[in-house]
Design a protein around this motif. Structure first.
Motif, PDB file in Angstrom:
ATOM      1  N   LEU A  60       0.829  -1.206   0.000  1.00 33.65           N
ATOM      2  CA  LEU A  60       0.000   0.000   0.000  1.00 33.65           C
ATOM      3  C   LEU A  60       0.864   1.256   0.000  1.00 33.65           C
ATOM      4  O   LEU A  60       0.598   2.206  -0.749  1.00 33.65           O
ATOM      5  CB  LEU A  60      -0.923  -0.001   1.225  1.00 33.65           C
ATOM      6  CG  LEU A  60      -1.775   1.267   1.432  1.00 33.65           C
ATOM      7  CD1 LEU A  60      -2.701   1.498   0.244  1.00 33.65           C
ATOM      8  CD2 LEU A  60      -2.583   1.163   2.732  1.00 33.65           C
ATOM      9  N   SER A  61       1.913   1.262   0.812  1.00 40.15           N
ATOM     10  CA  SER A  61       2.809   2.423   0.861  1.00 40.15           C
ATOM     11  C   SER A  61       3.494   2.641  -0.490  1.00 40.15           C
ATOM     12  O   SER A  61       3.646   3.783  -0.943  1.00 40.15           O
ATOM     13  CB  SER A  61       3.864   2.230   1.951  1.00 40.15           C
ATOM     14  OG  SER A  61       3.264   2.105   3.222  1.00 40.15           O
ATOM     15  N   PHE A  62       3.896   1.544  -1.131  1.00 39.41           N
ATOM     16  CA  PHE A  62       4.534   1.654  -2.447  1.00 39.41           C
ATOM     17  C   PHE A  62       3.564   2.240  -3.473  1.00 39.41           C
ATOM     18  O   PHE A  62       3.931   3.128  -4.257  1.00 39.41           O
ATOM     19  CB  PHE A  62       5.024   0.282  -2.907  1.00 39.41           C
ATOM     20  CG  PHE A  62       5.471   0.261  -4.339  1.00 39.41           C
ATOM     21  CD1 PHE A  62       6.718   0.762  -4.704  1.00 39.41           C
ATOM     22  CD2 PHE A  62       4.641  -0.249  -5.328  1.00 39.41           C
ATOM     23  CE1 PHE A  62       7.122   0.747  -6.029  1.00 39.41           C
ATOM     24  CE2 PHE A  62       5.043  -0.264  -6.659  1.00 39.41           C
ATOM     25  CZ  PHE A  62       6.290   0.231  -7.018  1.00 39.41           C
ATOM     26  N   ALA A 192      -8.265   0.283  -6.963  1.00 38.21           N
ATOM     27  CA  ALA A 192      -7.239  -0.563  -6.348  1.00 38.21           C
ATOM     28  C   ALA A 192      -6.711   0.057  -5.058  1.00 38.21           C
ATOM     29  O   ALA A 192      -6.483  -0.648  -4.060  1.00 38.21           O
ATOM     30  CB  ALA A 192      -6.093  -0.786  -7.345  1.00 38.21           C
ATOM     31  N   LEU A 193      -6.503   1.382  -5.044  1.00 42.98           N
ATOM     32  CA  LEU A 193      -6.019   2.052  -3.838  1.00 42.98           C
ATOM     33  C   LEU A 193      -7.014   1.937  -2.691  1.00 42.98           C
ATOM     34  O   LEU A 193      -6.631   1.662  -1.547  1.00 42.98           O
ATOM     35  CB  LEU A 193      -5.729   3.523  -4.135  1.00 42.98           C
ATOM     36  CG  LEU A 193      -4.448   3.830  -4.920  1.00 42.98           C
ATOM     37  CD1 LEU A 193      -4.356   5.327  -5.210  1.00 42.98           C
ATOM     38  CD2 LEU A 193      -3.216   3.372  -4.145  1.00 42.98           C
ATOM     39  N   PHE A 194      -8.305   2.155  -2.989  1.00 40.44           N
ATOM     40  CA  PHE A 194      -9.321   2.055  -1.940  1.00 40.44           C
ATOM     41  C   PHE A 194      -9.409   0.626  -1.407  1.00 40.44           C
ATOM     42  O   PHE A 194      -9.517   0.408  -0.193  1.00 40.44           O
ATOM     43  CB  PHE A 194     -10.677   2.508  -2.484  1.00 40.44           C
ATOM     44  CG  PHE A 194     -10.939   3.981  -2.319  1.00 40.44           C
ATOM     45  CD1 PHE A 194     -11.863   4.444  -1.387  1.00 40.44           C
ATOM     46  CD2 PHE A 194     -10.258   4.916  -3.075  1.00 40.44           C
ATOM     47  CE1 PHE A 194     -12.096   5.792  -1.216  1.00 40.44           C
ATOM     48  CE2 PHE A 194     -10.478   6.264  -2.924  1.00 40.44           C
ATOM     49  CZ  PHE A 194     -11.397   6.705  -1.992  1.00 40.44           C
ATOM     50  N   LEU A 195      -9.392  -0.354  -2.324  1.00 45.39           N
ATOM     51  CA  LEU A 195      -9.482  -1.752  -1.901  1.00 45.39           C
ATOM     52  C   LEU A 195      -8.250  -2.157  -1.108  1.00 45.39           C
ATOM     53  O   LEU A 195      -8.367  -2.797  -0.050  1.00 45.39           O
ATOM     54  CB  LEU A 195      -9.641  -2.650  -3.134  1.00 45.39           C
ATOM     55  CG  LEU A 195      -9.729  -4.159  -2.862  1.00 45.39           C
ATOM     56  CD1 LEU A 195     -10.935  -4.464  -1.965  1.00 45.39           C
ATOM     57  CD2 LEU A 195      -9.827  -4.935  -4.170  1.00 45.39           C
ATOM     58  N   LEU A 196      -7.085  -1.769  -1.576  1.00 40.64           N
ATOM     59  CA  LEU A 196      -5.844  -2.119  -0.880  1.00 40.64           C
ATOM     60  C   LEU A 196      -5.767  -1.437   0.478  1.00 40.64           C
ATOM     61  O   LEU A 196      -5.264  -2.018   1.452  1.00 40.64           O
ATOM     62  CB  LEU A 196      -4.645  -1.715  -1.740  1.00 40.64           C
ATOM     63  CG  LEU A 196      -3.272  -2.236  -1.325  1.00 40.64           C
ATOM     64  CD1 LEU A 196      -3.279  -3.753  -1.259  1.00 40.64           C
ATOM     65  CD2 LEU A 196      -2.211  -1.755  -2.300  1.00 40.64           C
ATOM     66  N   ASN A 197      -6.269  -0.212   0.568  1.00 43.00           N
ATOM     67  CA  ASN A 197      -6.290   0.491   1.853  1.00 43.00           C
ATOM     68  C   ASN A 197      -7.177  -0.239   2.861  1.00 43.00           C
ATOM     69  O   ASN A 197      -6.791  -0.440   4.022  1.00 43.00           O
ATOM     70  CB  ASN A 197      -6.795   1.913   1.643  1.00 43.00           C
ATOM     71  CG  ASN A 197      -6.825   2.721   2.924  1.00 43.00           C
ATOM     72  OD1 ASN A 197      -5.819   2.897   3.593  1.00 43.00           O
ATOM     73  ND2 ASN A 197      -8.006   3.208   3.286  1.00 43.00           N
ATOM     74  N   ALA A 198      -8.382  -0.645   2.409  1.00 46.16           N
ATOM     75  CA  ALA A 198      -9.288  -1.369   3.301  1.00 46.16           C
ATOM     76  C   ALA A 198      -8.695  -2.715   3.711  1.00 46.16           C
ATOM     77  O   ALA A 198      -8.786  -3.121   4.889  1.00 46.16           O
ATOM     78  CB  ALA A 198     -10.637  -1.566   2.617  1.00 46.16           C
TER      79      ALA A 198
END
Length: 263
Positions: A60-62, A192-198
């Motif tokens: 997520l950070s990457f 993808a960002l929202f899903l990966l964050n969750a």
């Protein structure tokens, strides 16, 4: 409405609140499931879970770092295009002073209106009429440039220089439109960002629960930290000119120069 348009249409505070709520809820659900798992007789390797959580948080950070870098580069390009556009208009305005009076007066008036129009765009709520008028001014300037062919006794080199400067303005306008309004974060990347964050927040909460830890200070802090970064990315990527405004000072300086030189 695509994900990018939906996100850019949301106020920054609303997007931040939504991300924090999603993050905290995902963390709490993960914590609850981890606690349930911890209370059963089936025990899981905490080292294995810690490795998996570190991996997903690192991913997520990457992704956030990559997206932030891409968006900030585009924002910097937008600032550079404002300078280039102001310089191109100023050059063409000055070269118009070498033209016959009939074209010179008309073209300089059009450039004065054109500059005023560009300065209105960042604050406009309905930008389409401004775009239409800008495109119409392009055609009017080009018509004046074409009319120079009738000036048989006028030096062709000066006409060529002026037409070159007009073409440069048109090219920079299209480039600025494309960079500001077209080159944005794709909808798939936002999803993808929202899903990966969750998923990351869920994994973090699950790790806490499986280890038998009680709710800690880090529960709300981690979702808030990631939410801040995502909101910054959304603000820089937004087509709404209310966020991360590009300085219009080069155009303001150009406007002053035009007003000083116009009788």
């Amino acid at each position: 409405m695509g994900a990018a348009n939906l996100i850019s249409s949301m106020p920054s505070w609303a997007l931040f609140a939504l991300l924090v709520i999603i993050g905290v809820l995902a963390t709490q659900v993960g914590f609850w499931m981890g606690r349930r798992r911890h209370q059963t007789e089936i025990k899981e390797s905490t080292a294995h879970i810690s490795t998996a959580v570190s991996a997903i948080l690192g991913l997520l950070s990457f992704m956030l770092g990559f997206t932030f870098s891409t968006t900030s580069s585009r924002f910097a390009e937008r600032k550079g295009l404002v300078i280039s556009q102001a310089n191109a208009i100023g050059t063409s305005y000055l070269r118009a002073g070498l033209l016959p009076d009939k074209q010179k007066i008309t073209i300089r008036k059009l450039y004065a209106e054109y500059t005023d129009l560009l300065l209105k765009m960042p604050e406009a709520t309905d930008i389409k009429p401004l775009f239409d008028r800008r495109d119409h001014i392009h055609m009017l300037i080009w018509e004046q440039a074409i009319s120079l062919e009738k000036e048989k006794d006028f030096p062709p080199a000066i006409i060529s220089l002026f037409i070159t400067s007009v073409n440069q303005i048109f090219d920079l306008t299209e480039e600025r439109n494309t960079v500001a309004l077209v080159f944005r974060i794709p909808d798939a990347l936002w999803r993808a960002l929202f899903l990966l964050n969750a998923m990351s927040m869920f994994a973090f909460g699950y790790q806490k629960g499986i280890n038998g830890n009680h709710k800690s200070f880090g529960f709300p802090i981690l979702p808030i930290a990631y939410a801040i970064v995502i909101v910054l990315i959304a603000d820089m990527d937004s087509t709404s000119f209310r966020r991360f405004k590009v300085s219009q000072q080069p155009l303001i300086n150009l406007q002053k120069m035009i007003r000083m030189s116009t009788p």
